[in-house]
Write an enzyme that holds these catalytic residues in place. Sequence first.
Site, PDB file in Angstrom:
ATOM      1  N   HIS A   1      25.944  74.049 148.049  1.00 31.60           N
ATOM      2  CA  HIS A   1      26.712  73.722 147.498  1.00 31.60           C
ATOM      3  C   HIS A   1      26.157  71.601 147.489  1.00 31.60           C
ATOM      4  O   HIS A   1      25.690  71.124 148.590  1.00 31.60           O
ATOM      5  CB  HIS A   1      28.223  73.154 149.015  1.00 31.60           C
ATOM      6  CG  HIS A   1      28.661  74.360 149.470  1.00 31.60           C
ATOM      7  ND1 HIS A   1      29.487  74.940 149.056  1.00 31.60           N
ATOM      8  CD2 HIS A   1      28.407  75.070 150.314  1.00 31.60           C
ATOM      9  CE1 HIS A   1      29.771  76.506 149.266  1.00 31.60           C
ATOM     10  NE2 HIS A   1      29.514  76.454 149.938  1.00 31.60           N
TER      11      HIS A   1
ATOM     12  N   HIS B   1      30.187  89.851 158.055  1.00 30.20           N
ATOM     13  CA  HIS B   1      31.065  88.340 158.311  1.00 30.20           C
ATOM     14  C   HIS B   1      32.026  89.051 159.587  1.00 30.20           C
ATOM     15  O   HIS B   1      33.267  88.254 159.412  1.00 30.20           O
ATOM     16  CB  HIS B   1      31.131  87.548 156.955  1.00 30.20           C
ATOM     17  CG  HIS B   1      32.015  86.467 157.472  1.00 30.20           C
ATOM     18  ND1 HIS B   1      31.036  84.849 157.043  1.00 30.20           N
ATOM     19  CD2 HIS B   1      32.982  85.949 158.191  1.00 30.20           C
ATOM     20  CE1 HIS B   1      31.948  83.676 157.381  1.00 30.20           C
ATOM     21  NE2 HIS B   1      33.073  84.371 158.188  1.00 30.20           N
TER      22      HIS B   1
ATOM     23  N   HIS C   1      24.819  86.409 160.707  1.00 31.59           N
ATOM     24  CA  HIS C   1      24.521  85.020 161.754  1.00 31.59           C
ATOM     25  C   HIS C   1      25.798  84.254 163.391  1.00 31.59           C
ATOM     26  O   HIS C   1      26.390  84.016 163.029  1.00 31.59           O
ATOM     27  CB  HIS C   1      25.482  83.867 160.330  1.00 31.59           C
ATOM     28  CG  HIS C   1      26.232  84.478 159.486  1.00 31.59           C
ATOM     29  ND1 HIS C   1      27.257  84.567 159.902  1.00 31.59           N
ATOM     30  CD2 HIS C   1      26.328  84.579 158.538  1.00 31.59           C
ATOM     31  CE1 HIS C   1      28.269  85.028 158.937  1.00 31.59           C
ATOM     32  NE2 HIS C   1      27.784  85.008 157.745  1.00 31.59           N
TER      33      HIS C   1
ATOM     34  N   HIS D   1      19.245  86.861 155.372  1.00 25.65           N
ATOM     35  CA  HIS D   1      20.636  86.622 154.676  1.00 25.65           C
ATOM     36  C   HIS D   1      21.069  85.315 153.384  1.00 25.65           C
ATOM     37  O   HIS D   1      20.369  84.281 154.372  1.00 25.65           O
ATOM     38  CB  HIS D   1      21.377  86.221 156.046  1.00 25.65           C
ATOM     39  CG  HIS D   1      23.256  85.853 155.892  1.00 25.65           C
ATOM     40  ND1 HIS D   1      24.065  86.718 156.425  1.00 25.65           N
ATOM     41  CD2 HIS D   1      24.012  84.926 154.620  1.00 25.65           C
ATOM     42  CE1 HIS D   1      25.680  85.479 155.439  1.00 25.65           C
ATOM     43  NE2 HIS D   1      25.204  84.921 154.423  1.00 25.65           N
TER      44      HIS D   1
ATOM     45  N   HIS E   1      22.119  82.927 150.830  1.00 28.31           N
ATOM     46  CA  HIS E   1      23.348  82.087 148.979  1.00 28.31           C
ATOM     47  C   HIS E   1      21.986  82.177 148.404  1.00 28.31           C
ATOM     48  O   HIS E   1      21.485  80.981 148.617  1.00 28.31           O
ATOM     49  CB  HIS E   1      23.999  81.562 149.506  1.00 28.31           C
ATOM     50  CG  HIS E   1      25.215  82.851 150.480  1.00 28.31           C
ATOM     51  ND1 HIS E   1      25.974  83.078 150.362  1.00 28.31           N
ATOM     52  CD2 HIS E   1      25.236  81.928 152.160  1.00 28.31           C
ATOM     53  CE1 HIS E   1      27.060  83.725 151.644  1.00 28.31           C
ATOM     54  NE2 HIS E   1      26.121  83.078 153.055  1.00 28.31           N
ATOM     55  N   LEU E   2      22.180  82.568 147.056  1.00 31.33           N
ATOM     56  CA  LEU E   2      21.806  82.413 145.808  1.00 31.33           C
ATOM     57  C   LEU E   2      22.466  81.266 144.710  1.00 31.33           C
ATOM     58  O   LEU E   2      21.203  80.717 143.892  1.00 31.33           O
ATOM     59  CB  LEU E   2      19.894  82.762 145.240  1.00 31.33           C
ATOM     60  CG  LEU E   2      19.473  83.370 146.037  1.00 31.33           C
ATOM     61  CD1 LEU E   2      18.516  84.606 145.111  1.00 31.33           C
ATOM     62  CD2 LEU E   2      18.920  82.237 145.891  1.00 31.33           C
ATOM     63  N   ARG E   3      23.120  81.924 144.383  1.00 29.85           N
ATOM     64  CA  ARG E   3      24.724  81.076 143.863  1.00 29.85           C
ATOM     65  C   ARG E   3      24.403  82.161 142.206  1.00 29.85           C
ATOM     66  O   ARG E   3      23.503  82.700 141.962  1.00 29.85           O
ATOM     67  CB  ARG E   3      24.760  79.570 143.459  1.00 29.85           C
ATOM     68  CG  ARG E   3      25.045  78.956 145.498  1.00 29.85           C
ATOM     69  CD  ARG E   3      26.374  79.512 145.862  1.00 29.85           C
ATOM     70  NE  ARG E   3      26.780  78.582 146.630  1.00 29.85           N
ATOM     71  CZ  ARG E   3      27.291  79.356 148.280  1.00 29.85           C
ATOM     72  NH1 ARG E   3      27.321  80.530 148.472  1.00 29.85           N
ATOM     73  NH2 ARG E   3      27.499  78.521 148.879  1.00 29.85           N
TER      74      ARG E   3
ATOM     75  N   ASN F   1      29.185  86.656 146.985  1.00 28.87           N
ATOM     76  CA  ASN F   1      29.564  85.944 147.448  1.00 28.87           C
ATOM     77  C   ASN F   1      29.473  85.032 145.882  1.00 28.87           C
ATOM     78  O   ASN F   1      30.392  84.157 146.314  1.00 28.87           O
ATOM     79  CB  ASN F   1      30.540  85.505 148.276  1.00 28.87           C
ATOM     80  CG  ASN F   1      29.349  84.333 149.192  1.00 28.87           C
ATOM     81  OD1 ASN F   1      27.675  84.803 148.053  1.00 28.87           O
ATOM     82  ND2 ASN F   1      30.292  83.442 149.983  1.00 28.87           N
TER      83      ASN F   1
ATOM     84  N   ALA G   1      32.457  75.071 153.293  1.00 28.56           N
ATOM     85  CA  ALA G   1      31.962  75.786 153.960  1.00 28.56           C
ATOM     86  C   ALA G   1      29.864  75.707 153.606  1.00 28.56           C
ATOM     87  O   ALA G   1      29.673  76.459 153.070  1.00 28.56           O
ATOM     88  CB  ALA G   1      31.925  76.486 155.134  1.00 28.56           C
TER      89      ALA G   1
ATOM     90  N   LYS H   1      28.373  94.545 151.887  1.00 30.51           N
ATOM     91  CA  LYS H   1      28.241  93.062 152.300  1.00 30.51           C
ATOM     92  C   LYS H   1      30.022  92.621 152.575  1.00 30.51           C
ATOM     93  O   LYS H   1      31.348  93.200 151.975  1.00 30.51           O
ATOM     94  CB  LYS H   1      28.585  92.215 152.411  1.00 30.51           C
ATOM     95  CG  LYS H   1      29.149  90.733 152.662  1.00 30.51           C
ATOM     96  CD  LYS H   1      27.857  90.099 153.791  1.00 30.51           C
ATOM     97  CE  LYS H   1      28.848  88.905 154.482  1.00 30.51           C
ATOM     98  NZ  LYS H   1      28.007  87.642 155.146  1.00 30.51           N
TER      99      LYS H   1
ATOM    100  N   ASP I   1      21.513  82.191 156.449  1.00 27.64           N
ATOM    101  CA  ASP I   1      22.747  81.700 156.022  1.00 27.64           C
ATOM    102  C   ASP I   1      22.529  80.303 154.812  1.00 27.64           C
ATOM    103  O   ASP I   1      23.636  79.653 154.425  1.00 27.64           O
ATOM    104  CB  ASP I   1      23.563  81.690 156.750  1.00 27.64           C
ATOM    105  CG  ASP I   1      24.911  81.714 155.955  1.00 27.64           C
ATOM    106  OD1 ASP I   1      24.999  82.121 154.799  1.00 27.64           O
ATOM    107  OD2 ASP I   1      25.830  81.681 157.387  1.00 27.64           O
TER     108      ASP I   1
ATOM    109  N   LEU J   1      30.168  77.822 158.088  1.00 36.58           N
ATOM    110  CA  LEU J   1      30.783  79.075 158.996  1.00 36.58           C
ATOM    111  C   LEU J   1      30.215  80.318 159.443  1.00 36.58           C
ATOM    112  O   LEU J   1      28.785  80.310 158.535  1.00 36.58           O
ATOM    113  CB  LEU J   1      31.869  79.667 158.139  1.00 36.58           C
ATOM    114  CG  LEU J   1      33.473  78.766 157.739  1.00 36.58           C
ATOM    115  CD1 LEU J   1      34.123  78.970 157.044  1.00 36.58           C
ATOM    116  CD2 LEU J   1      33.678  78.497 159.114  1.00 36.58           C
TER     117      LEU J   1
HETATM  118  C1  NCD Z   1      29.350  80.497 152.404  1.00 33.50           C
HETATM  119  C2  NCD Z   1      28.983  79.826 150.839  1.00 33.50           C
HETATM  120  O1  NCD Z   1      29.027  78.865 151.183  1.00 33.50           O
HETATM  121  O2  NCD Z   1      28.481  81.562 150.655  1.00 33.50           O
HETATM  122  N1  NCD Z   1      28.695  79.243 153.829  1.00 33.50           N
HETATM  123  C3  NCD Z   1      28.889  79.127 154.449  1.00 33.50           C
HETATM  124  O3  NCD Z   1      29.430  78.373 155.432  1.00 33.50           O
HETATM  125  N2  NCD Z   1      27.623  80.413 155.558  1.00 33.50           N
HETATM  126  C4  NCD Z   1      29.393  81.517 153.045  1.00 33.50           C
HETATM  127  C5  NCD Z   1      29.577  82.094 154.495  1.00 33.50           C
HETATM  128  O4  NCD Z   1      28.277  83.150 154.244  1.00 33.50           O
HETATM  129  O5  NCD Z   1      30.169  82.646 155.440  1.00 33.50           O
HETATM  130 ZN    ZN Z   2      26.079  83.542 154.066  1.00 32.28          ZN
END
Ligand code: NCD
Ligand code: ZN
Length: 345
Positions: free
Chosen positions: A252, A137, A175, A14, A16-18, A42, A264, A100, A248, A220
Site C-alpha cells: 500500500h 483467510h 498466514h 501467498h 499480493h501483486l496488485r 483481491n 492493512a 481463495k 502476504d 491482517l
Molecule cells: C492484504 C491486502 O492488502 O490485500 N492485507 C493484509 O493485511 N494482509 C489482504 C489480506 O491478505 O488480508
Molecule cells: Zn494476503
Amino acid sequence: MTDSITIRRPDDWHLHLRDGAMLQAVLPETARHFGRAIIMPNLVPPVVTGAHAAAYRERIMAALPEGMTFEPLMTLYLTEDTDPEDLAAAHASGLVKAVKLYPAGATTNSHSGVRNFDNVRPVLEKMAEIGLPLCVHGEVTDAEIDIFDREAVFIDRVLDPIRQATPGLRVVMEHITTRDGVQYVAADETDLGATITAHHLIINRNHILVGGIKPHYYCLPVAKREEHRLELLKAATSGDARYFLGTDSAPHTDDNKEMACGCAGCFTATNTMSLVAEMFDRESALDKLEGFVSLNGPGFYGLPVNESSITLTKGDPVEYPSKIESGDGPVTVFDPGFPLHWRVV
Ligand code: NCD
Ligand code: ZN
C-alpha cells in the site's frame, strides 16, 4: 559457523501483486529471488472467473522486466456466485492453482467474499473432487469477536465445519498467527497445510502499539502476543512439511498506510529472504530453511520443485531500500528493527 547456503529457488505461496503501476513496481522485488508465487485475487474488481485470471496473468507477464523469469500461479476469488464448472475448466487447463476464500469484510477488498457458507457448498464439493486447494483467510468478521481472537474462533466456527462437511478438500490456512492455527494444522495428516509470513515470525502486537502506533506493522491477521510468535517460529523451523512460506507481501502506498484509517498490509517482497534466513539462523535451523521456502510448498500443491537454486551468504548488514517508488507513491519496505546479515548473491 555456516556463512553460505545454497538452496533450491524459493517460491512465495501467498503474494499480493496488485495491478497497473503498483504491479510494475512490486513484481521485480519478488521475481528477483522467487521462482513462482500464488497470486492473490483481491483486485478491484476481484479475479472471479477463469477469464479474469487469464487476463490478469497476461498483465503480470507483460510487467515482468526483460531477463527475469517468474511464474504466477493464479487463484480465483470465491464468491457466492462462483460457477463450479468455470472453476473446474480453469483448473483443468492448468491456469488456476487454488481458490481463495475471504469471509466478506475480513480484510482489504473482501466485500465480495462469502457471507453464507451454504451457498458455496457445490463449489467446495467440486474442488474436493478435482483436487483444487482452497486458500483460506481464516478470520471471522463478527463485530462482537475481539480482533485478536478472530483466527481461533474461525477455526472452530467455520473452518472445521467446512472440512468435516467436505471430505477430501485440500485447505491452506493462510498466514497463521496463533498457536491455535499451528495446532489445528499439526493435528491433520493429509489435507491441510499452512503458510507463515516473514513478518509474523518477527513482530508481535507490542511492535504495533508500544511507543506510538506503527502503521507499517499493521496487517491482517494482526500480529498476536509473543507466545504466538514463538509458536510460529517453532513451526516454521520444525522441518514439518505442512508449514511453508507465504509472505502476504501486501503493498500500500505510504499515503494509504499513514492516515487516520490506514490500510492493512506489510510489504516484505524486497527483503523476505534476508528476514527469513536471519530468523532461521537465530534458531540454529538453517538446515530447515530450504524445506520451508522451497520444498514444502510445491509438495503440498503437487508441483515440481524449482530446477534452479540461489545462494545466500552471511556478512555485514544487508542494505536494502527503506521504500520503493510505485508510480502511485512510495511504499515502505518492512523494517524488522534489527540488522539483517543474510543476502542473496
Ligand atoms: C492484504 C491486502 O492488502 O490485500 N492485507 C493484509 O493485511 N494482509 C489482504 C489480506 O491478505 O488480508
Ligand atoms: Zn494476503
